[in-house]
Write an enzyme that holds these catalytic residues in place. Structure first.
Site, PDB file in Angstrom:
ATOM      1  CD  GLU A  86      -2.984   0.999   2.251  1.00 20.17           C
ATOM      2  OE1 GLU A  86      -2.941   0.070   3.069  1.00 20.17           O
ATOM      3  OE2 GLU A  86      -3.690   2.002   2.380  1.00 20.17           O
ATOM      4  CG  ASP A  87       2.065   2.716   3.454  1.00 18.53           C
ATOM      5  OD1 ASP A  87       0.922   2.931   3.010  1.00 18.53           O
ATOM      6  OD2 ASP A  87       2.312   2.564   4.661  1.00 18.53           O
TER       7      ASP A  87
END
Ligand code: MN
Length: 743
Positions: A86-87
């Site tokens: 996600e990051d």
């Protein structure tokens, strides 16, 4: 797979974790752990947490909590990697992680990535329950939930760094979604810490108040606690029992809840003090209980034996409440070390990991777990509900989807966007013109996945649902709502559609039928199923309220009854079932001598309409006299082949004297079928021809044959075979004549 240097200074940061793994006594793939850590550290390089510390600190802490739970290598690796997809989406993805660390780690990371942060502010309890179920359903592997809980615990421990608004929503979510999940999985320690941390942010003043009370109480009564511990320890020693004692076991949150939910003053909290005795064996548990009961007066009704009857979440322990010095009551919990471990870590303490496909035994074992998981004593949890929510995890039979407002809608697996629309409201379904999944336009027959946000596009100018939707939808609810709509809005159209469905069925039964015959057939069937008109029946078939297959047997009956027999393939009729007509001859024999006898009751079979001059035979019916057939009638030919009725055929002959004596007033019924190649003016031609011969017509019908011919079926009054012959030769002269046969 070693791709790193043992001298990499960053490994210093996971020294604590590595020693935990080593101390656990379990087999860990240390290379894999180190590799995944360094990969995550590379990816998170340059990122920082709200607190200002390097981001990688968070995954390290999560991995430590995961390791403390006793989870396996893949879980520890997934903990390191849980935020990378996600990051750091520009640097990695699930495929890369699968290549580097295998499908199990990839599945865990994917599950954790998909697990959305839910905004649960202002949600009702039913919605919370759906969210909990959804999280269970989304984590196809229960380890995903374990790691998620560890992630959440660390976020809660470091929540101070977040802005006030974020703290509140995160704490709410923790209190209402994650702590109950931990409780259901039997993870008491996780549950308690999550609750205490959440309370600190949700009611800082109440939290501080209870904490202060506890500190004071313990401060004031340090002597009391110490004294109890000391005396119990002494007695256990005397009995040679190895033990561990824990004194402060009530959590801030548990006392807070008692005070506020039950509106009690702090001093009224009954079991504020508790002593936990952890021993080696089950027998020692009961021995220790006996010792405690000998030392202190027990409070009636407060003893509970969860060892012989474990709680469904596998909790085992003995509980009793006794009165100490100065009349202060306190609870004593007694359990073995193993029971204690289960009480603290729940499923996580026992969960077995196996790679590859699940065997049947695995699923059985899981189901066994499920039955133990339901804690019927716990607050506000319907056990059946929870059974159901874990079955989802195992059998994946339900899908949880968000509305744009954040409500969760539960649908059976395989439901389409149309089902979703009708689940919201029938008005939404009926006005649906399209749908979006996660903001992208999507075909309405698509099945949404767990956690997706679905938006239904409606239009006031929508003409309503399509009939095809009934074949697409998965839920009975959607199907019946669509059906309702058609029933209400589209009667005229339903009738046309239903009629064509029924006509198609009739065509399968009889090749050739007239419109009028079909209407008659359908009307008869409608009456037989309790409806008033053919239209009513067509309507219900049209909107799908009844399957056309349901009326097929009745259609067959009615086709047989209504459609002319010549349309039917030749069929043997039981001779005694043949329809008959009374003899017109009122003389002493009725016109026929049966087996040499005059005066028998005779009737003439309508299948062959015998006329004086025909060779005939009789059949003795049951109670209706003798029926007279032509000797060459197909029913006679076939009927005489069966032994069963053979003895009932009887010789018969015309009584010509009797017939002559009765005169010309008494005529027999004759039947002929005239085949013509066009029917224009033919009925007029036939009736004129017969009128010229002074023959009276009893009945006339026309039938169109598949080859285009028309058949005129004609019943008329006739004296005998020679009279019939003269009529037949007259009919040969009608226009378009092709052929004529006797009926
Ligand atoms: Mn995280």
């Amino acid at each position: 797979m070693q791709e790193y240097s043992e001298n990499d200074p960053r490994l210093e940061s996971i020294k604590n974790l590595l020693s935990m793994l080593e101390a656990s006594g379990k087999k860990y793939d240390i290379d894999k752990v180190k590799t995944s850590y360094l990969y995550a550290a590379d990816l998170h390089e340059g990122q920082f947490r709200a607190s200002g510390e390097p981001y990688i600190i968070h995954p390290i802490c999560v991995a430590e909590i995961v390791a403390a739970l006793g989870l396996d290598t893949d879980s520890v690796c997934a903990a390191f990697l849980h935020d990378t997809v996600e990051d750091c989406s520009d640097k990695t993805n699930i495929e890369t992680i699968e290549k580097k660390f295998g499908p199990d780690v990839a599945t865990l990371v994917e599950g954790l990535t998909k697990m959305v942060d839910i905004n649960i502010v202002d949600k009702e309890e039913a919605q919370m329950e759906n969210i909990r179920k959804m999280l269970l359903a989304m984590s196809k592997d229960i380890r995903v939930i374990f790691i998620k809980l560890c992630d959440r615990l660390h976020n809660m421990r470091t929540l101070d760094a977040k802005p006030e608004a974020k703290r509140r929503t995160t704490a709410l979510e923790t209190m209402h979604v994650y702590a109950p999940l931990a409780h259901r999985l039997g993870m008491q320690r996780m549950k308690q810490e999550l609750e205490n941390l959440a309370l600190r942010y949700l009611d800082p003043i109440g939290y501080a108040e209870v904490t202060k009370h506890i500190e004071e109480k313990y401060g004031q009564n340090r002597d009391f606690i110490d004294n109890v511990r000391h005396r119990v320890a002494e007695e256990l020693d005397k009995n040679n029992i190895k033990y561990t004692l824990e004194g402060r076991v009530k959590t801030v949150y548990s006392i807070y809840r008692k005070m506020y939910n039950q509106s009690k003053e702090f001093d009224e909290i009954y079991d504020f003090y508790a002593l936990r005795i952890i021993v080696e064996t089950e027998l020692e548990c009961y021995t220790a209980l006996g010792i405690v009961h000998e030392m202190y007066k027990s409070v009636p009704g407060r003893f509970k034996d969860y060892i012989s009857t474990p709680k469904p979440n596998m909790y085992q322990s003995l509980h009793t409440t006794v009165i100490g010095r100065q009349g202060i009551p306190f609870e004593v919990q007694i359990r073995t070390r193993e029971m204690h471990h289960v009480a603290e870590y729940g499923i996580a303490a026992h969960w077995k990991y196996k790679s590859g496909a699940q065997s049947k035994e695995d699923i059985d074992r899981k189901l066994e777990w499920v039955s133990k998981l339901v804690d019927s004593e716990s607050e506000n949890i319907d056990p059946d509900d929870f059974m159901h929510s874990l079955k989802i995890d195992i059998f994946h039979d339900e899908t949880f989807v968000f509305t744009p407002k954040g409500d969760v809608i539960a649908l059976p697996q395989g439901s389409t966007l149309i089902d979703f629309a009708y689940a919201i409201h029938s008005a939404v379904g009926n006005k649906m013109v399209g749908a979006k999944i996660n903001g992208m336009i999507s075909p309405i027959d698509k099945c949404p996945q767990n956690g997706e946000i679905v938006e239904i596009i409606t239009s006031a100018s929508s003409k309503g649902p399509s009939r095809d939707w009934m074949k697409i939808v998965r839920t009975g609810e959607a199907r019946s709502k669509i059906r309702q709509w058609f029933k209400r809005e589209k009667r005229a159209e339903n009738i046309v559609i239903g009629r064509s469905d029924i006509d198609r069925e009739i065509a399968k039964i009889a090749k050739k039928t007239t419109e009028a015959q079909r209407t008659e057939i359908i009307t008869n069937v409608a009456h037989r199923v309790g409806m008033n008109t053919a239209d009513d029946l067509c309507n219900i078939i049209g909107y799908g309220g009844m399957m056309v297959s349901k009326i097929v047997p009745k259609l067959k009956d009615e086709v047989e009854r209504v459609v002319k027999p010549e349309e039917e393939p030749p069929k043997v009729i039981e001779a005694e079932d043949v329809k008959t007509v009374s003899s017109p001859v009122k003389g002493k024999s009725g016109g026929v001598i049966v087996d040499g006898q005059h005066g028998c009751a005779v009737k003439f079979a309508k299948c062959c309409n015998p006329l004086p001059g025909d060779s005939i035979i009789g059949f003795i019916t049951k109670g209706y006299g003798v029926s007279i057939h032509k000797r060459d009638c197909p029913n006679v030919v076939n009927g005489m082949k069966t032994d069963e009725f053979f003895h009932r055929w009887i010789r018969a002959e015309w009584d010509m004297a009797d017939i002559k004596q009765s005169g010309n007033n008494n005529l027999f019924e004759a039947m002929v079928h005239v085949f013509v190649d066009d029917n224009i003016g033919i009925i007029a031609g036939v009736s004129t021809a017969l009128a010229e011969m002074r023959v009276s017509i009893l009945q006339i019908n026309t039938t169109k044959r598949p080859n285009g011919d028309n058949i005129i079926s004609l019943k008329f009054a006739c004296k005998d075979t020679s009279h019939l012959e003269s009529v037949i030769s007259k009919l040969r002269s009608v226009p378009h004549f092709k052929n004529i046969v006797r009926g």
